[in-house]
Design a protein around this motif. Structure first.
Motif, PDB file in Angstrom:
ATOM      1  N   LEU A 153       1.127  -1.232  -0.060  1.00  0.00           N
ATOM      2  CA  LEU A 153      -0.050   0.015   0.163  1.00  0.00           C
ATOM      3  C   LEU A 153       0.593   1.062  -0.145  1.00  0.00           C
ATOM      4  CD1 LEU A 153      -2.582   1.232   0.263  1.00  0.00           C
ATOM      5  CD2 LEU A 153      -2.509   0.778   2.693  1.00  0.00           C
ATOM      6  N   VAL A 154       1.702   1.485   1.135  1.00  0.00           N
ATOM      7  CA  VAL A 154       2.735   2.091   1.078  1.00  0.00           C
ATOM      8  C   VAL A 154       3.395   2.203  -0.271  1.00  0.00           C
ATOM      9  CG1 VAL A 154       4.442   3.804   2.318  1.00  0.00           C
ATOM     10  CG2 VAL A 154       2.263   2.654   4.080  1.00  0.00           C
ATOM     11  N   ILE A 158       0.907   3.966  -2.900  1.00  0.00           N
ATOM     12  CA  ILE A 158       1.038   5.645  -2.819  1.00  0.00           C
ATOM     13  C   ILE A 158       1.918   6.257  -3.484  1.00  0.00           C
ATOM     14  CG2 ILE A 158       0.755   7.630  -0.501  1.00  0.00           C
ATOM     15  CD1 ILE A 158       0.053   5.146   1.017  1.00  0.00           C
ATOM     16  N   PHE A 159       3.195   6.049  -2.956  1.00  0.00           N
ATOM     17  CA  PHE A 159       4.177   6.671  -3.628  1.00  0.00           C
ATOM     18  C   PHE A 159       4.777   6.001  -4.805  1.00  0.00           C
ATOM     19  CE2 PHE A 159       5.034   6.970   0.974  1.00  0.00           C
ATOM     20  CZ  PHE A 159       4.890   8.492   0.738  1.00  0.00           C
ATOM     21  N   ARG A 160       4.172   4.329  -4.974  1.00  0.00           N
ATOM     22  CA  ARG A 160       4.646   4.198  -7.015  1.00  0.00           C
ATOM     23  C   ARG A 160       6.251   4.241  -7.290  1.00  0.00           C
ATOM     24  NH1 ARG A 160      -0.213   3.687 -10.032  1.00  0.00           N
ATOM     25  NH2 ARG A 160      -1.375   4.979  -9.086  1.00  0.00           N
TER      26      ARG A 160
ATOM     27  N   THR B 267      -6.477  -0.380  -2.818  1.00  0.00           N
ATOM     28  CA  THR B 267      -6.231   1.249  -3.039  1.00  0.00           C
ATOM     29  C   THR B 267      -7.809   1.982  -2.815  1.00  0.00           C
ATOM     30  OG1 THR B 267      -7.013   0.040  -5.145  1.00  0.00           O
ATOM     31  CG2 THR B 267      -4.888   1.335  -5.508  1.00  0.00           C
TER      32      THR B 267
END
Lengths: 314, 331
Positions: A153-154, A158-160, B267
């Motif tokens: 997730l992080v 979010i940061f990809r 997501t």
């Protein structure tokens, strides 16, 4: 010493024999004909009878067992249904990612844990020493698959900045391969390093009471040398056993998180075997995991012998 | 008989007679209940309270919350709000009530697994420790179980046994037997050399009775502490099984299978995945820290006994010296 090694190897063979036998009987005592499960609902009676005969399922259980054992000794673990071929090559095809993850995280964990544990033991009033207990406790309490998803997730969503699933072979593109391994290894390390720090700190604190350290300081050995050259080797002794048996945890962890990160190792193989009811494959993978785990523990025991002459005398 | 009785008394940590220990804070604490516990290990007490709260909320929480099965299709994967404190899942079910009732299932399963492992492990360990001839076979069997990483053995057993909640309990129970058996065996090996066991034997007490009435009660604290750690490991293993879809099946929620379901939606609704995980982390953390605290307590009892022995020896020495002095002064 040689006798001890031989005895350990004999024990290992006995254990693996017991494991294999138990697995064989448990799996073969399940009601239901695997041939029917294999062929699906549209199979004719003859097809079922043919396959039952060719798989040897119409033989008495004991005969089946003897055949299976004979084949196993010759390195034949039976045929995989899902891969329609012998099990052993399939297992060896999937060995790399699992071993890479398990070894990689063990080495990294040890590298991180040693300085942290020594620092915490040597300066028990420092900030880190006070933090180490809650931090390691937290590391040990997190389910690996959950931490994996949180990291996905992080860093993935979010940061990809990191890929969240898949595996690249080291041979084809090392840079890319490392990128794919970062998240899984961080997950494994968080648990394993916590375990190492906790164990090593305890044994290190014990060693620091030793009078031989006072002798070393009196001789003028620098504090660094006292900690790393005099105390650490002794403190590492009990840790060797823990590292060996934690390898099982890591293997188990790898099995679970391979399914999270879609890494084609033994974990995914086992998972696919279960979903496709491929019992030969399940037995094969499980046995191989046991073999690796027991071998690693044997190596740990031997290392212990090398590292501590006192044990050899007994 | 009275000599033997005295021996027995000396062996029992709780029954040691003698002068009260000199320093209040360190030694006498374990006698004085909760306040002593608090002084000794405040974090363990706090985490014990957290653990009790988790159990209490899981046990009675479902009676006060909305149904964990009530769906609200218009309100799928909603973020936390006043109506749904933790948000909703992919069918619009309230996450708070699902996490709470999953707690009931997960903690309940964990407890049952622990009971199976502790009962069978104690049996194996006690027999292997007490009857030497059985040790070879029994401990080899335990080694065979330990030859697998716990989760892999659990997977293999669950797959082999018929699916269902009981096979899961038995499978994971079997996995954790050796961890209990080893501790029990090593305790029994020490305890059976004690004087009170010899005394009981001399008095004609039968082997099984000695084991049950004299040895096991003294091994109980160590078994209980190990049980707490087994509970923590069982929660983690059970969560992993449920996560892989090999445990309790939805719609019955467990923390593990909720995370498994939430995987697809990380997501869209991160909370769906995060809250059940936090519940696992808090429970396991609490169990581990309470176990650590309890282990410290046992060790301190051992330490207290040692300390008392030391004091008594010192007093005996002084007594002898005084007597010697008085004898010489009379002469």
């Amino acid at each position: 010493m040689a006798g001890l090694v031989l005895r350990r190897i004999r024990d290992l063979v006995i254990v693996l024999f017991l494991v294999g036998t138990a697995m064989f009987f448990i799996i073969h005592l399940i009601p239901g004909n695997p041939a029917i499960a294999l062929l699906g609902p549209y199979a004719t009676q003859e097809q079922i009878a043919d396959l039952t005969a060719s798989m040897g399922l119409d033989q008495p259980l004991l005969t089946q067992y003897v055949t299976w054992l004979g084949n196993l000794v010759r390195g034949d673990m039976g045929e995989s249904i899902a891969f329609s071929g012998p099990v052993l090559p399939v297992i060896f095809d999937h060995i790399m990612p699992t071993i890479l993850l398990a070894l990689g995280s063990t080495v990294i964990s040890a590298a991180i844990a040693v300085p942290l544990a020594i620092h915490a033991a040597a300066k028990p009033r420092s900030l880190w020493a006070r933090l180490v207990t809650p931090v390691t406790a937290f590391g040990l309490a997190m389910p690996s698959f959950w931490l994996a998803l949180v990291l996905v997730l992080v860093f993935g969503v979010i940061f990809r900045i990191l890929p969240t699933s898949g595996y690249v072979d080291f041979g084809t593109d090392p840079g890319q391969a490392v990128k794919y391994l970062v998240l899984p290894i961080v997950v494994l390390v968080s648990h394993q390093a916590a375990l190492f720090v906790a164990t090593l700190r305890e044994s290190m604190s014990g060693e620091l009471l030793g009078l031989y350290l006072r002798s070393a300081r009196a001789k003028g050995v620098k504090e660094r040398g006292v900690l790393y050259r005099h105390a650490l080797p002794n403190a590492l002794l009990p840790a060797i056993t823990v590292i060996g048996s934690s390898f099982g945890n890591v293997l188990g962890g790898v099995i679970v998180i391979e399914t999270v990160f879609s890494i084609p190792g033994w974990g995914q193989l086992l998972y696919n075997g279960i979903t496709s009811r491929d019992y030969q494959l399940i037995i094969g993978v499980t046995l191989m995991i046991a073999v690796v785990y027991v071998l690693v523990n044997l190596i740990a025991d031997l290392l212990y012998l090398v590292a501590d002459p006192r044990v050899r005398v007994r | 008989m009275s000599v033997e009785a005295a021996l027995v008394k000396n062996e029992e940590p709780g029954l040691v007679e003698g002068p009260p220990p000199p320093k209040r804070g360190r030694l006498s604490g374990w006698r004085s209940g909760l306040s002593g516990l608090w002084r000794r290990d405040a974090p363990a007490v706090i985490w014990g309270v957290v653990l009790l709260l988790m159990i209490l909320v899981s046990a009675i929480g479902p009676f006060f919350l909305q149904s964990p099965a009530a769906i609200e299709p218009a309100n799928r994967l909603a973020p936390p709000s006043a109506g749904h404190l933790l948000g909703t899942d992919e069918y619009g079910r309230d996450l708070l009530s699902r996490v709470v009732s999953a707690g009931r299932v997960s903690l309940g399963l964990g407890a049952l697994i622990t009971v199976v492992a502790v009962v069978l492990g104690t049996l194996v360990g006690a027999v292997a420790g007490f009857y030497e001839r059985s040790a070879g076979v029994l401990m080899r069997l335990m080694d065979a179980l330990l030859a697998f990483p716990a989760i892999v053995l659990a997977i293999a057993l669950v797959v082999s046994l018929r699916s269902g909640i009981w096979s899961q309990i038995i499978a994971l129970g079997i996995v954790f037997i050796p961890y209990v058996a080893r501790v029990v065996r090593s305790r029994v090996l020490t305890l059976r050399e004690r004087g009170y066991v010899t005394a009981a034997r001399a008095a004609g007490v039968s082997g099984p009775r000695i084991l049950l009435a004299h040895i096991l009660p003294n091994a109980a604290p160590a078994i209980l502490v190990q049980g707490v750690f087994v509970f923590a490991s069982a929660l983690l293993a059970d969560a992993a099984l449920s996560f892989l879809g090999l445990g309790v099946q939805p719609p019955t929620p467990t923390w593990g299978n909720m995370i498994g379901e939430a995987r697809t939606f990380i997501t869209l609704a991160p909370g769906f995945m995060i809250f059940p995980g936090l519940a696992i982390v808090i429970s396991v953390l609490a169990l581990n820290l309470v176990g650590d605290g309890a282990r410290g307590l046992i060790d301190q009892r051992a330490r207290a006994v040692l300390e008392l022995e030391r004091i008594r020896k010192k007093q005996a020495k002084e007594e002898r010296r005084r007597r010697a002095a008085s004898v010489s002064s009379v002469d």
